[in-house]
Design an enzyme around this catalytic site. Sequence first.
Site, PDB file in Angstrom:
ATOM      1  N   LYS A 285       0.847  -1.187   0.000  1.00 40.59           N
ATOM      2  CA  LYS A 285       0.000   0.000   0.000  1.00 40.59           C
ATOM      3  C   LYS A 285       0.892   1.250   0.000  1.00 40.59           C
ATOM      4  O   LYS A 285       1.819   1.354   0.797  1.00 40.59           O
ATOM      5  CB  LYS A 285      -0.901  -0.016   1.237  1.00 40.59           C
ATOM      6  CG  LYS A 285      -2.215   0.725   1.057  1.00 40.59           C
ATOM      7  CD  LYS A 285      -3.189   0.429   2.189  1.00 40.59           C
ATOM      8  CE  LYS A 285      -4.508   1.154   1.959  1.00 40.59           C
ATOM      9  NZ  LYS A 285      -5.477   0.913   3.033  1.00 40.59           N
ATOM     10  N   GLU A 370     -19.157  -5.750  11.051  1.00 39.13           N
ATOM     11  CA  GLU A 370     -20.051  -4.967  11.903  1.00 39.13           C
ATOM     12  C   GLU A 370     -21.096  -5.822  12.608  1.00 39.13           C
ATOM     13  O   GLU A 370     -21.443  -5.557  13.774  1.00 39.13           O
ATOM     14  CB  GLU A 370     -20.747  -3.881  11.066  1.00 39.13           C
ATOM     15  CG  GLU A 370     -19.838  -2.751  10.626  1.00 39.13           C
ATOM     16  CD  GLU A 370     -19.019  -3.082   9.381  1.00 39.13           C
ATOM     17  OE1 GLU A 370     -18.169  -2.265   8.995  1.00 39.13           O
ATOM     18  OE2 GLU A 370     -19.235  -4.176   8.796  1.00 39.13           O
ATOM     19  N   ARG A 398     -25.119  -2.281   8.315  1.00 43.73           N
ATOM     20  CA  ARG A 398     -24.849  -3.702   8.091  1.00 43.73           C
ATOM     21  C   ARG A 398     -25.146  -4.534   9.338  1.00 43.73           C
ATOM     22  O   ARG A 398     -25.254  -5.755   9.257  1.00 43.73           O
ATOM     23  CB  ARG A 398     -23.390  -3.881   7.673  1.00 43.73           C
ATOM     24  CG  ARG A 398     -22.983  -2.997   6.521  1.00 43.73           C
ATOM     25  CD  ARG A 398     -21.575  -3.237   6.074  1.00 43.73           C
ATOM     26  NE  ARG A 398     -21.484  -4.449   5.272  1.00 43.73           N
ATOM     27  CZ  ARG A 398     -20.408  -4.804   4.594  1.00 43.73           C
ATOM     28  NH1 ARG A 398     -19.329  -4.058   4.616  1.00 43.73           N
ATOM     29  NH2 ARG A 398     -20.391  -5.911   3.888  1.00 43.73           N
TER      30      ARG A 398
END
Length: 626
Positions: A285, A370, A398
């Site tokens: 990244k 979640e 969610r």
Amino acid sequence: MGQLLNKIQKPNDIKHIPARLYPILAQEIRDFLLENVSKTGGHLASNLGAVELTMALHLCLTLPEDKIIYDVGHQSYVHKLLTGRKEGFTSLRQKDGLCGFPKRKESECDCFGTGHSSTSISAAAGFAAARDLKHTDETIVAIIGDGALSGGMAYEALNNLAFLRKEKKNLIIILNDNKMSISENVGGMSRYLNDLRSRKSYSEFKENVESALNNIPGVGHSMARTLKKSKDSLKQLFVPGMLFENMGIAYFGPIDGHDIYAMIQAINRAKHMEGPVLLHVITKKGKGYPVAESNPEKFHGIDPFDIATGNPLKAKKTATYTEVFSNKLLELARKDERIVGITAAMPSGTGLSAFKNAYPKRFFDVGIAEEYAVTFAAGMAASGMRPVFAVYSSFLQRGYDQVLHDVCIQKLPVFFCVDRSGLVGADGETHQGIFDISYLGHIPNLTLMAPKNRYEMEDMMEFGFQIDGPVAMKYPRGAAYDGLEEYREPIVLGKSEIIQKGEEVVILSVGNMMEECVQAVELLKNSGIQAGLVNVRFIRPMDEEILHQLAEEYGCIVTVEENQLTGGYGQMVSAFLHRHQYSNDLLSFGIPDCFVEHATVQEQRALAGIDARSIASRILEKVKKK
């Protein structure tokens, strides 16, 4: 600069670039991303890490006939460049400009819109099933990050790929493994992938074993086939870590995701295999920009910045609501050892990093999960703890079923700190927090609060831990409003706060709309109308006592919220007035029946008609008609 990139004007143009020049094109793409995102802001680190991976896909596939389905889509900028949208990057994430995520109406090459995590394999399976029913032969690729594999939906999808194995139909899953989601990854899958990374010779060893067995005269081919089908003994001895292959998914990797030639070879091979194939690709990244490589979390999503230093161009002037939450939680946790902090892979974004550092044993990062986070919190609450789940409003959607069933039915003292409530600006439709009143405001046993400013937020946090039951406090992204400091009446359950009395009109302001409402009251005053102003404080339980009082005193009642009107506070007030047979005029300001696209928050408010000028203008029009 960008000579090769300038030659890419439409999908598949990359195929005209000579293979020897691929590394030069990769560098041009990184230079372009850095130059442009430093001006507009956006998701930088994830895109810098996906350059060669995306190039290889576009070289191996034919778009839009073949399908690339992104997970979340933070890393889709390179895909947009390679499909001819280079000129749009000057308007990235701006009103009427290029979206920061894949968007179906933006291009045929964006075959599936995304913004939330762990969805790509499910969507790709749907594409594959449709392909097979239509008897077409397009290649379908799902790209999923290692962080997204902490979400349960990814495993549901992997479990349901059996139909592909049965029909011997191809689907390619690319696991983009950069050891990060937004923050560093956690959990068992992260450790498993870390183990696979350490076995760099895995694929070579596997292929060499199969090749050697196939070369044994007479029985070798049969032995190799048996070995591949086996789920135990010899296969486990030869190939450790067989999670994917035991599910019937052919695994290849780890592959260097920055070696474009190796990537092309792997994708082309995967295209011609039967059944689902997973390519485990290792990327970095922030690749190519040292500042982002050393701090990928900061550069996941960033405002305009100075390339030389990586510092934001605009200095932050005031504390954000997230920072106010973070500081107050530390203060409360020092006094109460039962308080624990929970995040779904976003300790920094939700302000829990400081809590993590101060109380590591009382901090839990559950990954992008979640639903699990909510029920995990419920279990802790049932055992006598006081869990705080800090989560973005859009992501809490969610876990709706778990909020209702596992927390609220049992009346468990879980504190939901709902960040990014309301309009969020440049992230657009998938991230707007404009539904939380609608999906939380109707749940029995739940106390739902919204602070008008930073001081009330602190008071509400203290109050929330006094309630023996579920509590949610919603607050917006960005700078915390510090006006009306002198209005700080003690918090009382279900009671609103009168800011000022008026004559013909009274405005009921919900949470972060107070700043706009204060300005609207001033505009009305300049037009000769003395409007009353009330700070709602509690959406649930609703303050019916004050509504009776206001219905008797004012001819026109106005509600203002940064939530969709359907199911919002305005509808709750409308139902109250109807139920008690009041005939007051009611004006309800909120988000109309639509999804709100990317723009600045102020532009979005103006479009929705909930900025101060729009509020004052409609009230004036109503009063004049009256």
